[in-house]
Write a protein that holds these residues in place. Structure first.
Motif, PDB file in Angstrom:
ATOM      1  N   THR A  31      -3.818   5.629  -7.592  1.00 55.42           N
ATOM      2  CA  THR A  31      -3.258   6.026  -8.889  1.00 55.42           C
ATOM      3  C   THR A  31      -1.738   6.047  -8.828  1.00 55.42           C
ATOM      4  O   THR A  31      -1.055   5.536  -9.721  1.00 55.42           O
ATOM      5  CB  THR A  31      -3.782   7.415  -9.294  1.00 55.42           C
ATOM      6  OG1 THR A  31      -5.202   7.427  -9.238  1.00 55.42           O
ATOM      7  CG2 THR A  31      -3.328   7.774 -10.701  1.00 55.42           C
ATOM      8  N   ILE A  32      -1.200   6.643  -7.747  1.00 54.68           N
ATOM      9  CA  ILE A  32       0.251   6.725  -7.574  1.00 54.68           C
ATOM     10  C   ILE A  32       0.860   5.337  -7.465  1.00 54.68           C
ATOM     11  O   ILE A  32       1.876   5.031  -8.101  1.00 54.68           O
ATOM     12  CB  ILE A  32       0.592   7.570  -6.327  1.00 54.68           C
ATOM     13  CG1 ILE A  32       0.094   9.012  -6.503  1.00 54.68           C
ATOM     14  CG2 ILE A  32       2.086   7.549  -6.055  1.00 54.68           C
ATOM     15  CD1 ILE A  32       0.259   9.875  -5.264  1.00 54.68           C
ATOM     16  N   GLU A  33       0.218   4.501  -6.687  1.00 56.84           N
ATOM     17  CA  GLU A  33       0.731   3.145  -6.490  1.00 56.84           C
ATOM     18  C   GLU A  33       0.740   2.370  -7.802  1.00 56.84           C
ATOM     19  O   GLU A  33       1.708   1.666  -8.131  1.00 56.84           O
ATOM     20  CB  GLU A  33      -0.128   2.415  -5.442  1.00 56.84           C
ATOM     21  CG  GLU A  33       0.378   1.028  -5.098  1.00 56.84           C
ATOM     22  CD  GLU A  33      -0.497   0.330  -4.058  1.00 56.84           C
ATOM     23  OE1 GLU A  33      -0.345  -0.896  -3.899  1.00 56.84           O
ATOM     24  OE2 GLU A  33      -1.330   1.022  -3.416  1.00 56.84           O
ATOM     25  N   TRP A  34      -0.345   2.497  -8.575  1.00 53.73           N
ATOM     26  CA  TRP A  34      -0.435   1.797  -9.863  1.00 53.73           C
ATOM     27  C   TRP A  34       0.611   2.315 -10.845  1.00 53.73           C
ATOM     28  O   TRP A  34       1.301   1.533 -11.508  1.00 53.73           O
ATOM     29  CB  TRP A  34      -1.846   1.982 -10.425  1.00 53.73           C
ATOM     30  CG  TRP A  34      -1.994   1.544 -11.858  1.00 53.73           C
ATOM     31  CD1 TRP A  34      -2.104   0.269 -12.330  1.00 53.73           C
ATOM     32  CD2 TRP A  34      -2.050   2.398 -13.005  1.00 53.73           C
ATOM     33  NE1 TRP A  34      -2.225   0.265 -13.693  1.00 53.73           N
ATOM     34  CE2 TRP A  34      -2.199   1.560 -14.141  1.00 53.73           C
ATOM     35  CE3 TRP A  34      -2.009   3.783 -13.182  1.00 53.73           C
ATOM     36  CZ2 TRP A  34      -2.288   2.080 -15.427  1.00 53.73           C
ATOM     37  CZ3 TRP A  34      -2.089   4.293 -14.460  1.00 53.73           C
ATOM     38  CH2 TRP A  34      -2.236   3.448 -15.567  1.00 53.73           C
ATOM     39  N   PHE A  35       0.766   3.633 -10.920  1.00 54.49           N
ATOM     40  CA  PHE A  35       1.690   4.236 -11.879  1.00 54.49           C
ATOM     41  C   PHE A  35       3.144   3.886 -11.541  1.00 54.49           C
ATOM     42  O   PHE A  35       3.922   3.481 -12.415  1.00 54.49           O
ATOM     43  CB  PHE A  35       1.491   5.752 -11.906  1.00 54.49           C
ATOM     44  CG  PHE A  35       2.339   6.470 -12.912  1.00 54.49           C
ATOM     45  CD1 PHE A  35       2.503   5.978 -14.204  1.00 54.49           C
ATOM     46  CD2 PHE A  35       2.993   7.650 -12.573  1.00 54.49           C
ATOM     47  CE1 PHE A  35       3.289   6.641 -15.133  1.00 54.49           C
ATOM     48  CE2 PHE A  35       3.783   8.324 -13.494  1.00 54.49           C
ATOM     49  CZ  PHE A  35       3.930   7.813 -14.772  1.00 54.49           C
ATOM     50  N   THR A  36       3.514   4.018 -10.281  1.00 54.12           N
ATOM     51  CA  THR A  36       4.890   3.703  -9.887  1.00 54.12           C
ATOM     52  C   THR A  36       5.188   2.212 -10.056  1.00 54.12           C
ATOM     53  O   THR A  36       6.315   1.848 -10.410  1.00 54.12           O
ATOM     54  CB  THR A  36       5.156   4.127  -8.434  1.00 54.12           C
ATOM     55  OG1 THR A  36       4.155   3.537  -7.578  1.00 54.12           O
ATOM     56  CG2 THR A  36       5.108   5.643  -8.282  1.00 54.12           C
ATOM     57  N   LYS A  37       4.183   1.384  -9.836  1.00 57.77           N
ATOM     58  CA  LYS A  37       4.384  -0.064 -10.031  1.00 57.77           C
ATOM     59  C   LYS A  37       4.640  -0.377 -11.503  1.00 57.77           C
ATOM     60  O   LYS A  37       5.500  -1.214 -11.823  1.00 57.77           O
ATOM     61  CB  LYS A  37       3.151  -0.824  -9.534  1.00 57.77           C
ATOM     62  CG  LYS A  37       3.307  -2.352  -9.612  1.00 57.77           C
ATOM     63  CD  LYS A  37       2.085  -3.042  -9.032  1.00 57.77           C
ATOM     64  CE  LYS A  37       2.270  -4.561  -9.054  1.00 57.77           C
ATOM     65  NZ  LYS A  37       2.486  -5.106 -10.407  1.00 57.77           N
ATOM     66  N   ARG A  38       3.933   0.295 -12.380  1.00 64.67           N
ATOM     67  CA  ARG A  38       4.133   0.068 -13.814  1.00 64.67           C
ATOM     68  C   ARG A  38       5.529   0.529 -14.244  1.00 64.67           C
ATOM     69  O   ARG A  38       6.132  -0.034 -15.156  1.00 64.67           O
ATOM     70  CB  ARG A  38       3.064   0.804 -14.632  1.00 64.67           C
ATOM     71  CG  ARG A  38       1.661   0.218 -14.523  1.00 64.67           C
ATOM     72  CD  ARG A  38       1.589  -1.236 -14.964  1.00 64.67           C
ATOM     73  NE  ARG A  38       2.112  -1.414 -16.312  1.00 64.67           N
ATOM     74  CZ  ARG A  38       1.358  -1.303 -17.411  1.00 64.67           C
ATOM     75  NH1 ARG A  38       0.069  -1.053 -17.306  1.00 64.67           N
ATOM     76  NH2 ARG A  38       1.897  -1.476 -18.596  1.00 64.67           N
TER      77      ARG A  38
END
Length: 633
Positions: A31-38
């Motif tokens: 979740t963190i990886e996806w959110f920060t990537k966005r």
């Protein structure tokens, strides 16, 4: 603009933390990886194209992230949100990156062209506009559903994955602001431009209105003192005072519109175009298509909403109003008991007991107001309004109706049912002074004391190595994330609205009300400033062009004050003696005077322009230039 966005990829960015994102403990890595990537993805790929890095403390990574942006990215964001800045020719225009050289104080290496509050507002806007593309859910959380166009940040908030987002304080700027604002006791104007640069237009406009209202009360206070000292029972002289009060209440509200226009033109928000309003975070319904945007979003039947309002909310509000009247009758029973006790004993103690029922009732009123506020917020949220503006309007209506009845019903009952002017003066003075003391304690002193205790504990737990900048930043973030959240200017305006009612509704009975209001507002300015700088987290700037629905609320109160003061003067023995034979003549005369004063109020409101002439000309010129530019295209 497209070329500017592509050029942004090649710009070397120096990271300056502006906004803090706190995720819930135990948030899944995917979740963190996806959110920060966005957040860091390019705009063309649906990202925000911002900078983000985790906050690392001596305890390791704590799911706290710092968000910033390059100078170029912020300039492009300023164009996106429609910020208005001053040009070299002293006119105010909407900022565009292509014409950036025409704006005053602009330079490629001047990173202070945009205020920190504006930078944080731009980042908040970009984060709020992060939208799902093809995702059906938040990675790692199948229950947190997504659909194309759904705001990612709002879904994370409602799912409990995202704890909070808040802007960081600038400790050096805050120190300067504290010193110029409330660091020393002095007679003078507040640094409204500095407040606006640090906290944004909405908060600066509130403090501007508070300051203006305080200065506007001074003539009423000065005139009220001799009336209190020399003409306590002479109602003939109160006719002039009440008439002045009614005209005063109209003039100050009309003049405020002009001052508000001057301030907001200077700040650029008078020219800002209203942005398309997205559905509020708590809005829910069946997934459908918005006919305006063509995007998928929840759809909720307006019929169901109206049924909830009229079959549940309205009866509940009426029940609360009935309960308020029931408590009021208990108060009058206590007043009668205190009066009987005083007649039997005739002592200093019994004289003091005469004030006890009013003090108890004032405390009960404040408690009921606060409890009702929570119920009103729950009901308004349950009504499921799509837009935040609609939610706020319904909430304000509920709260104003209850607060008006709860605070003023007893005074109307004493004046027009019991006809007891002595009790009216006593009750008005007690309610006004007690409510002011309670508000100062509950809104400023208590939060400040609790925050000071918490800060002391935090400092004791934090390592004292101040040389490391990162450690200092970590300490600042950890302290600020535990501070209370400022919930907006609603309660502050409500307090001023009720104060305006105490001053204007029964002015001919208790002229000293304006004196106590001035004294309270002077301390209110300092306590609210302390509260904003020391007690609460820094709020995000919110551009605004006026005080909104509160202007209408104050104007409505001034109209009601015409009716009440005319009736009070008509009930006085001196006026009553002028019509010994026919009470109908008295009623008709009072009604005629009331209508005449109302007519004068509305004529004055029409005659006094809302905007000064020079601002009207500048706005007309900008509109003309915009039309000419459209013709050339």
């Amino acid at each position: 603009m497209a070329e500017s966005w592509s050029f942004l990829d090649t710009v070397e960015s120096k990271f300056r933390p502006l906004v803090v994102i706190e995720l819930a403990k135990g948030t899944k890595e995917e979740t963190i990886e996806w959110f920060t990537k966005r957040i860091v993805d390019k705009k063309a790929d649906g990202g925000a194209q911002l900078l983000i890095k985790p906050l690392v403390t001596e305890n390791g990574h704590e799911n706290i992230y710092l968000v910033g942006a390059s100078h170029l990215r912020l300039l492009l964001g300023a164009e996106t949100v429609g910020l208005v800045k001053e040009c070299n020719d002293n006119s105010m225009r909407t900022f565009t990156y292509s014409s950036r050289k025409t704006f005053k104080d602009f330079a490629d290496d001047n990173h202070n062209f945009l205020t920190m509050a504006e930078c944080q507002y731009i980042i908040k806007h970009e984060l709020d506009n992060l939208r799902a593309k093809n995702e059906k859910m938040i990675p790692g959380y199948p229950q947190a559903k997504l659909y194309p166009g759904k705001s990612i940040v709002r879904r994370l908030l409602t799912s409990g994955i995202l704890v909070q987002i808040f802007p960081l304080h600038d400790r050096e700027e805050l120190k300067k602001l504290r010193h110029s604002w409330y660091g020393r006791v002095r007679v003078g104007y507040q640094p409204l431009d500095d407040i606006r640069c640090y906290f944004g237009e909405t908060i600066a406009l509130y403090f501007g209105f508070l300051e203006y209202f305080t200065f506007a009360l001074i003539p009423m206070a000065v005139i009220g003192i001799p009336y209190y000292v020399f003409a306590w029972e002479d109602y003939d002289k109160y006719v002039m005072f009440a008439t002045f009060n009614l005209l005063w209440s109209t003039v100050i509200l009309e003049v405020w519109k002009r001052i508000c226009a001057i301030l907001t033109y200077r700040w650029g928000t008078l020219l800002m175009k209203r942005q398309f309003e997205e559905p509020r975070p708590g809005f829910h319904g069946v997934l459908g298509i918005n006919p305006v945007t063509g995007r998928e979003e929840p759809v909720y039947s307006s019929i169901k909403r109206q049924l909830r309002i009229y079959l549940v909310s309205l009866p509940f509000v009426c029940l609360c109003l009935y309960f308020s009247l029931y408590v009021m009758m208990i108060y009058f029973d206590l007043e009668q008991w205190a009066l009987d006790y005083h007649k039997e004993n005739e002592s200093n103690f019994s004289s003091l007991m005469l004030y006890v029922p009013s003090i108890i009732y004032a405390v009960v009123i404040e408690i009921m107001n606060r409890i009702y506020r929570y119920a009103a917020e729950f009901l308004t949220s349950w009504e499921n309004h799509r837009l935040e503006s609609s939610y706020q309007n319904h909430l304000i209506l509920k709260v104003l109706v209850f607060n008006f009845l709860n605070c003023f019903a007893s005074l109307f009952y004493i004046a027009f049912v019991l006809f007891d002017m002595k009790l009216l003066r006593q009750s008005l003075a007690t309610l006004l002074i007690t409510s002011q003391i309670l508000n100062q304690f509950a809104e400023s002193l208590l939060p400040y004391w609790l925050q000071k205790r918490h800060s002391k504990r935090m400092k004791q737990r934090t390592c004292s190595q101040k040389t490391d900048i990162d450690l200092s930043l970590a300490e600042q973030v950890n302290m600020e994330k535990e501070m209370g959240t400022y919930l907006g200017t609603f309660d502050d305006y409500l307090e001023l609205f009720l104060q305006f009612g105490y001053v204007s509704l029964f002015s001919c009975v208790y002229p000293l009300a304006a004196v106590f209001a001035v004294l309270n507002n002077i301390t209110e300015i300092y306590s609210d400033a302390l509260k904003m700088c020391r007690v609460y987290k820094r709020p995000f700037a919110e551009p605004t062009a006026n005080i909104g629905v509160w202007q209408l609320a104050f104007e409505t109160m001034s109209v009601i004050s015409v009716v009440t003061n005319c009736m009070l003067i008509g009930m006085s023995p001196q006026v009553d003696a002028l019509f010994p034979d026919s009470k109908m003549d008295l009623v008709l005369t009072v009604a005629f005077v009331e209508h005449l004063l109302l007519a004068i109020k509305f004529i004055m409101a029409f005659v006094i322009p809302d905007k000064p002439r020079d601002i009207q000309m500048k706005l007309a010129r900008l509109e003309f230039e915009s039309l000419e530019a459209l013709k050339q295209q």
